[in-house]
Design a protein around this motif. Structure first.
Motif, PDB file in Angstrom:
ATOM      1  N   GLY A  58      54.347  -6.262 -38.566  1.00  0.00           N
ATOM      2  CA  GLY A  58      53.538  -5.651 -37.521  1.00  0.00           C
ATOM      3  C   GLY A  58      54.277  -5.255 -36.269  1.00  0.00           C
ATOM      4  N   LEU A 102      52.595  -9.348 -28.074  1.00  0.00           N
ATOM      5  CA  LEU A 102      52.110 -10.270 -29.092  1.00  0.00           C
ATOM      6  C   LEU A 102      51.244 -11.298 -28.396  1.00  0.00           C
ATOM      7  CD1 LEU A 102      52.113 -11.586 -31.940  1.00  0.00           C
ATOM      8  CD2 LEU A 102      54.242 -12.742 -31.291  1.00  0.00           C
ATOM      9  N   ASP A 106      47.856 -13.990 -29.264  1.00  0.00           N
ATOM     10  CA  ASP A 106      46.919 -14.576 -30.231  1.00  0.00           C
ATOM     11  C   ASP A 106      47.181 -14.060 -31.643  1.00  0.00           C
ATOM     12  OD1 ASP A 106      45.736 -15.940 -28.131  1.00  0.00           O
ATOM     13  OD2 ASP A 106      44.237 -14.381 -27.784  1.00  0.00           O
ATOM     14  N   GLN A 160      48.341 -11.201 -32.582  1.00  0.00           N
ATOM     15  CA  GLN A 160      48.087  -9.780 -32.794  1.00  0.00           C
ATOM     16  C   GLN A 160      49.071  -8.955 -31.974  1.00  0.00           C
ATOM     17  OE1 GLN A 160      44.121  -8.289 -31.626  1.00  0.00           O
ATOM     18  NE2 GLN A 160      43.785  -7.857 -33.776  1.00  0.00           N
ATOM     19  N   ARG A 171      50.235  -5.385 -30.211  1.00  0.00           N
ATOM     20  CA  ARG A 171      49.741  -4.143 -29.636  1.00  0.00           C
ATOM     21  C   ARG A 171      50.928  -3.356 -29.100  1.00  0.00           C
ATOM     22  NH1 ARG A 171      45.933  -4.334 -32.220  1.00  0.00           N
ATOM     23  NH2 ARG A 171      43.739  -4.369 -31.639  1.00  0.00           N
ATOM     24  N   GLN A 212      34.855  -3.162 -31.255  1.00  0.00           N
ATOM     25  CA  GLN A 212      36.291  -3.212 -30.969  1.00  0.00           C
ATOM     26  C   GLN A 212      36.821  -1.829 -30.605  1.00  0.00           C
ATOM     27  OE1 GLN A 212      38.147  -5.925 -30.908  1.00  0.00           O
ATOM     28  NE2 GLN A 212      40.235  -5.125 -30.854  1.00  0.00           N
ATOM     29  N   GLU A 250      43.065  -9.661 -24.976  1.00  0.00           N
ATOM     30  CA  GLU A 250      42.457  -8.888 -26.054  1.00  0.00           C
ATOM     31  C   GLU A 250      40.947  -8.858 -25.865  1.00  0.00           C
ATOM     32  OE1 GLU A 250      43.585  -7.130 -28.704  1.00  0.00           O
ATOM     33  OE2 GLU A 250      45.511  -7.354 -27.744  1.00  0.00           O
TER      34      GLU A 250
END
Length: 737
Positions: free
Chosen positions: A230, A258, A260, A262, A264, A622, A721
């Motif tokens: 990712g 980065l 939690d 995840q 972006r 979302q 987030e």
């Protein structure tokens, strides 16, 4: 609508990310910024032309030359803010310290390239040649680097010292400190080109490299973060750790967060002044500052409910995107400057304004807000004006231009543009199925939810005129020359027996059934119902809809997806026969299952509202939360990313589109008639029509898929987030209409 029980999601607040860009226009000594730091409540930037501090909305250059500080104009290569609030500045070949408002020159000999502080409060500094530590007797030389070029250092725990270099990872150890070199190898670090370092108290060392991130646990374990896991771009230069557990990575092509678990990706002018990120500094609330090759950037979160966001976007529509009550995009003369430019005369004024009519109609039905009612009314009348200007019964314009507008008279070279009978307007013909789909959708929603008796009379007249025109001209819209327009063809002979119309068979059949059902509902005229039944029984239009979504290469275009989901709404709200509904529900199910991975709030809300089934409403929320607040079509480039895959079948047919859509905040700005699988687009000279957000948001509110009427549940402000939606709180058992 299906009367089965349906859950409503109760929403909280969501972080809306906003970015601010600073260049020499805002006072930076140079756009080439090498370092950024936050010390004692002040933001500092180190540029190739000197040090600067943030003051209000701009920057002011700092001249410390007369006070034993860095001279004005001296290139700054590094900034370090210590826990005591002091600022350390590496400028030229000297290290300066600003402590309690006073400058001093304090450091080892040579240019300091990296600096940190250990748990005992001692300072460590690295020059290109050696590592130093501050002690009671001043700066002490600890060890030389030899031929390696050091990039960063990390010190943690009891004497754990690491240095990243262009020749691998170095660890300091031994009674007489000695560098142990860890070179690239299988199962460990897979490159010697190492950059930024970051360590936590647990002994986890995060290492930036030209091939991604490597996490080392100070023993023999290594874990790699790259595109397969990712990481959007693997050429990582900087790593910074946030107090909330976040990690920010600065790369040569943007920044990555980065949080939690995840990732972006923040890149291009949407988020940064320049993609080459050289340094990052974080505020306690998660606000991030970036030093780049083209200036300083700031990304901060403003916590809002989705309704507050809708109000913000609604105000933008009022101020920037409305002309003669038509709501369309705004062209910008200056990149990113919303105040420049003007509202565009679109190729499709009617469809986008119809979406605005629907949005405000749903809003009025939910809130009773008289302002929403007035907005819906004025734009509904603007849509009806498109029918009045042509002078041809039942035929309406795609777009119009008033004689007071600067563009008036400049369209005449296009034969589709003509003058209205009264000379007040120019109007564009060759009206397509897109426009009629939008018009009848708006007529339907406005008629049921907003219209007074005068409006209902006008809508009945408009619907009757258009529908009679279509029926009298062999199920076509015909222009002033008497010829069918390019796409507004619903003739059974064409759709069922002409191979050229095979791809349009399903979607155009769906459209015509929806138009006739709307006409029957609005006017009460039995002839529209008779025609509707004939199309179903004699020309199998009902069955034509079953797979109206053409899934082969179906990701390449969303035009028909947009039209299809518009057409489903009146058709399924007005059709009560269970056998016909069975066909249309099969059509909707087939279509939505193909589209659901796109996380479109429009697709999902239509599906959930009409079926009463679970519709991935969390994903729709979302996407709504991710839409950028500024709505500008900034240049966005993703085709270089390491974490994406292109659709192989589409590539064979000449399309460079993704296998899976990116999060909305990372993809180019688009509305629902454009494919979300696109990688690169935008130039900063277009402001998106706000109905891309308003329409699906108020649609979801109207169908009670989401609810924000109770007091929003507060979410911890340190999260960056979107907050998760809460458990399904209540059940709705009545039809929404």
């Amino acid at each position: 609508m299906n009367n089965q029980a349906r859950a409503t999601l109760l929403l909280g607040r969501y972080p809306q990310l906003e970015r601010t860009l600073y260049t020499t226009r805002q006072g930076l000594p140079s756009d080439e910024t090498n370092a950024v730091a936050l010390a004692d409540g002040t933001v500092w930037a180190g540029t190739s032309a000197g040090l600067a501090r943030l003051s209000g909305d701009g920057w002011e250059a700092v001249d410390g030359g007369r006070d034993n500080g860095p001279p004005a104009g001296e290139a700054v290569s590094m900034l370090f803010a210590d826990p005591e609030g002091s600022l350390w500045v590496s400028a030229g070949d000297a290290l300066y310290r600003l402590r309690r408002g006073k400058w001093s020159q304090d450091g080892p000999d040579g240019r300091v390239v990296a600096m940190t502080q250990d748990d005992d409060g001692a300072y460590w500094a690295a020059t290109p040649e050696a590592l130093y530590r501050s002690g009671a007797k001043g700066w002490e030389r600890i060890a030389a680097f030899g031929r390696a070029q050091v990039r960063d250092i990390a010190v943690f725990g009891q004497g754990n010292v690491y240095a990243s270099t262009d020749s691998g990872l170095f660890a300091l150890s031994g009674k007489r400190p000695h560098w142990f070199k860890m070179e690239a190898r299988d199962g460990g670090i897979d490159t010697d080109d190492l950059r930024g370092l970051s360590a936590d108290k647990w002994g986890h060392l995060w290492i930036a490299s030209d091939k991604g991130i490597c996490i080392h646990d100070n023993t023999d374990l290594f874990y790699k973060l790259d595109g397969s896991k990712g990481l959007a771009y693997e050429d990582v230069r900087v790593i910074v750790r946030g107090g909330d557990g976040a990690r920010w990575f600065g790369t040569s092509r943007g920044a990555i967060r980065l949080l939690d678990g995840q990732m972006r990706y923040f890149a291009s002018k949407r988020w940064l002044p320049h993609d080459e990120v050289r340094a990052i500094a974080l505020e306690p609330d998660g606000t991030a500052w970036f030093a780049t090759a083209g200036g300083v950037g700031r990304i901060a979160a403003r916590w809002m409910t989705l309704e507050e966001k809708a109000d913000h976007i609604d105000r933008m529509v009022e101020r920037y995107e409305t002309r003669y009550d038509y709501v369309t995009r705004r062209g910008l003369k200056e990149e990113g400057n919303i105040e420049s430019g003007s509202v565009r005369i679109s190729d499709n004024d009617g469809l986008w304004t119809s979406d605005y009519v629907a949005a405000q109609s749903y809003r009025y039905a939910v809130t009773g807000d008289e302002h929403a009612k007035a907005k819906a009314k004025r734009s509904m009348h603007a849509v009806m004006r498109l029918l009045a200007v042509t002078g041809r019964p039942g035929f309406f314009a795609r777009s119009i231009c008033h004689r007071t507008e600067a563009q008036f008279g400049k369209h005449r070279e296009n034969p589709e543009w003509r003058l209205s009978p009264d000379g007040e307007w120019e109007w564009k013909g060759d009206t397509s199925s897109d426009e009629l789909t939008g018009h009848f959708y708006a007529y339907s929603i406005y008629y049921d939810l907003v219209a007074d008796e005068d409006d209902k009379r006008l809508i009945r007249e408009s619907v009757r005129a258009i529908m009679d025109h279509v029926l009298e001209h062999d199920y076509c819209l015909t222009d002033v020359d008497g010829l069918p327009t390019t796409w507004a063809v619903w003739t059974p002979e064409k759709l069922n027996r002409d191979a050229k119309w095979l791809d349009q068979r399903g979607i155009n059949s769906l459209q015509l059934l929806s138009f006739l059902k709307t006409a029957s509902h609005v006017t009460g005229d039995e002839k529209y119902e008779r025609t509707y039944r004939e199309l179903v029984t004699r020309y199998h239009y009902g069955m034509n809809t079953l797979e109206q979504k053409r899934t082969y290469l179906g990701e390449a275009s969303s035009i028909d997806d947009n039209l299809g989901f518009h057409a489903y709404v009146p058709l399924l709200l007005y059709e009560t026969d269970p056998d016909l509904r069975a066909l249309y529900m099969m059509s909707l199910e087939h279509h939505w299952q193909f589209e659901r991975r796109e996380r479109s709030p429009f697709w999902n809300s239509v599906y959930g509202g009409l079926t009463g089934k679970a519709c991935d409403i969390e994903n729709a929320v979302q996407t709504l939360a991710e839409m950028p607040l500024d709505m500008i079509h900034w240049k966005v480039v993703n085709s270089h990313r390491a974490d994406i895959r292109f659709h192989p079948e589409l590539q064979r047919h000449g399309y460079k589109l993704l296998s899976e859509p990116l999060p909305y905040e990372e993809r180019p700005m688009h509305r629902w008639d454009k494919t979300p699988y696109i990688c690169d687009a935008g130039d900063g000279h277009l402001l998106e029509d706000g109905t891309v957000y308003l329409h699906p948001y108020w649609l979801a509110r109207y169908f009670k898929l989401i609810d924000e009427s109770p007091k929003p549940v507060e979410t911890a402000p340190e999260q960056s987030e979107p907050a998760p939606v809460h458990s399904q709180q209540e059940h709705e058992t009545e039809a929404a209409r």
